[in-house]
Enzyme design. Structure first.
Site, PDB file in Angstrom:
ATOM      1  N   GLY A  68      22.495  36.675  43.797  1.00 13.45           N
ATOM      2  CA  GLY A  68      22.275  37.464  42.589  1.00 13.45           C
ATOM      3  C   GLY A  68      21.723  36.622  41.457  1.00 13.45           C
ATOM      4  O   GLY A  68      22.161  36.748  40.314  1.00 13.45           O
ATOM      5  N   GLY A 111      20.749  38.133  34.766  1.00 16.75           N
ATOM      6  CA  GLY A 111      22.014  37.865  34.098  1.00 16.75           C
ATOM      7  C   GLY A 111      22.609  36.490  34.295  1.00 16.75           C
ATOM      8  O   GLY A 111      21.934  35.458  34.183  1.00 16.75           O
ATOM      9  N   TYR A 125      35.724  48.665  41.363  1.00 18.91           N
ATOM     10  CA  TYR A 125      35.262  47.379  40.832  1.00 18.91           C
ATOM     11  C   TYR A 125      36.434  46.413  40.635  1.00 18.91           C
ATOM     12  O   TYR A 125      36.372  45.247  41.037  1.00 18.91           O
ATOM     13  CB  TYR A 125      34.534  47.606  39.500  1.00 18.91           C
ATOM     14  CG  TYR A 125      33.986  46.329  38.895  1.00 18.91           C
ATOM     15  CD1 TYR A 125      32.939  45.647  39.503  1.00 18.91           C
ATOM     16  CD2 TYR A 125      34.513  45.796  37.726  1.00 18.91           C
ATOM     17  CE1 TYR A 125      32.425  44.481  38.970  1.00 18.91           C
ATOM     18  CE2 TYR A 125      34.016  44.636  37.178  1.00 18.91           C
ATOM     19  CZ  TYR A 125      32.972  43.975  37.800  1.00 18.91           C
ATOM     20  OH  TYR A 125      32.487  42.807  37.268  1.00 18.91           O
TER      21      TYR A 125
END
Length: 275
Positions: free
Chosen positions: A16, A20, A170
């Site tokens: 990822g 970010g 989550y």
């Protein structure tokens, strides 16, 4: 060794890493002269990030690796690719994560949040252990969250078998990150490979935007990941949870040895990992 050569000769895989916190972590470690493997889902985006980081850091030792981590076959292919392409892996940073407000089933039949945020790092880390052990001292770092403390654990509903709630899914996956990390650290004792997890803080990312919240800049959000990947101060430290570059106290559930084992066994079954 100066700060800008702290990671010289080290190879780091960051999942990822095209957005970010992951992208900023890649940039900061590249600035320390690491060989950084930028993972993303899009080859075009990963190539652009690679180009930008090289321009920003003057470090051309950047590579890309592409995989959709919601599909366990792709996770396996990524592990095979890393093992085939690289002769060493000093640091694995499990950074990729999603937050979804609706139930999405993956190609494997998993709830997507649990698949990407927990099962993917669980499987990838285990598959890369031979390379990490051969590169020891090496480090496995998993980005969790303080919200793990809000998780409600129902071992019969890990994959939203009975019900789905976006926030609950989550929180559960972030607890899974810690349960996995602590059990992995125990299993890696004496191998030269450490395993730690962290809370990055409340950071301005696309994920936070979905929650309608604002946080600190990604430069600060990446700080603990970079610290755990590079600092000599944490060499040999394993099985800990960090926040703001310091050891923090996780929830009681995260420290539950029986739950750690149950989560490990259930995850092993779900991803068909040989035990």
């Amino acid at each position: 060794m100066t700060a800008n050569t702290l990671m010289q000769g080290k190879t780091v895989l960051i999942t990822g890493a095209t957005d970010g916190i992951g992208r900023e972590t890649a940039r900061q470690l590249a600035a320390m002269d690491a060989r950084v493997i930028v993972h993303g889902r899009s080859a075009e985006k990963a190539a652009l990030v690679k180009k930008d980081i090289i321009a920003d850091t003057s470090n051309d030792k950047l590579e890309t690796a592409i995989a959709d981590l919601s599909v366990m076959g792709n996770v396996r292919a990524l592990a095979d690719e890393i093992t085939d392409r690289f002769d060493r892996l000093d640091v694995l940073i499990n950074n990729a994560g999603v937050y979804l407000t609706e139930y999405i089933e993956t190609a494997d039949g998993f709830e997507k949040t649990f698949a990407v945020d927990h099962l993917a790092p669980f499987l990838l880390s285990n598959l890369l252990l031979p390379l990490l052990k051969a590169s020891a001292p090496a480090r496995v770092i998993t980005v969790s969250s303080v919200v793990h403390g809000s998780a409600r654990v129902d071992l019969d509903n890990l994959n939203a078998e009975k019900r789905f709630h976006g926030w609950g899914a989550y929180c559960l996956s972030k607890l899974g990150n810690l349960l996995f990390t602590f059990e992995l650290a125990r299993r890696l004792k004496g191998s030269g490979v450490t395993a730690n997890a962290l809370h990055p803080g409340t950071v301005n990312t696309k994920m936070l935007e979905k929650l309608g919240m604002q946080g600190k800049p990604v430069t600060e959000g990446a700080a603990t990941s970079v610290f755990l990947a590079s600092s000599p101060d944490v060499a040999g430290i394993s099985g800990k949870y960090f926040s703001q570059k310091r050891i923090a106290k996780p929830s009681e559930a995260a420290l539950d040895r029986e739950l750690q084992l149950k989560f490990w066994d259930r995850s092993t079954e779900m991803v068909s990992l040989a035990s």
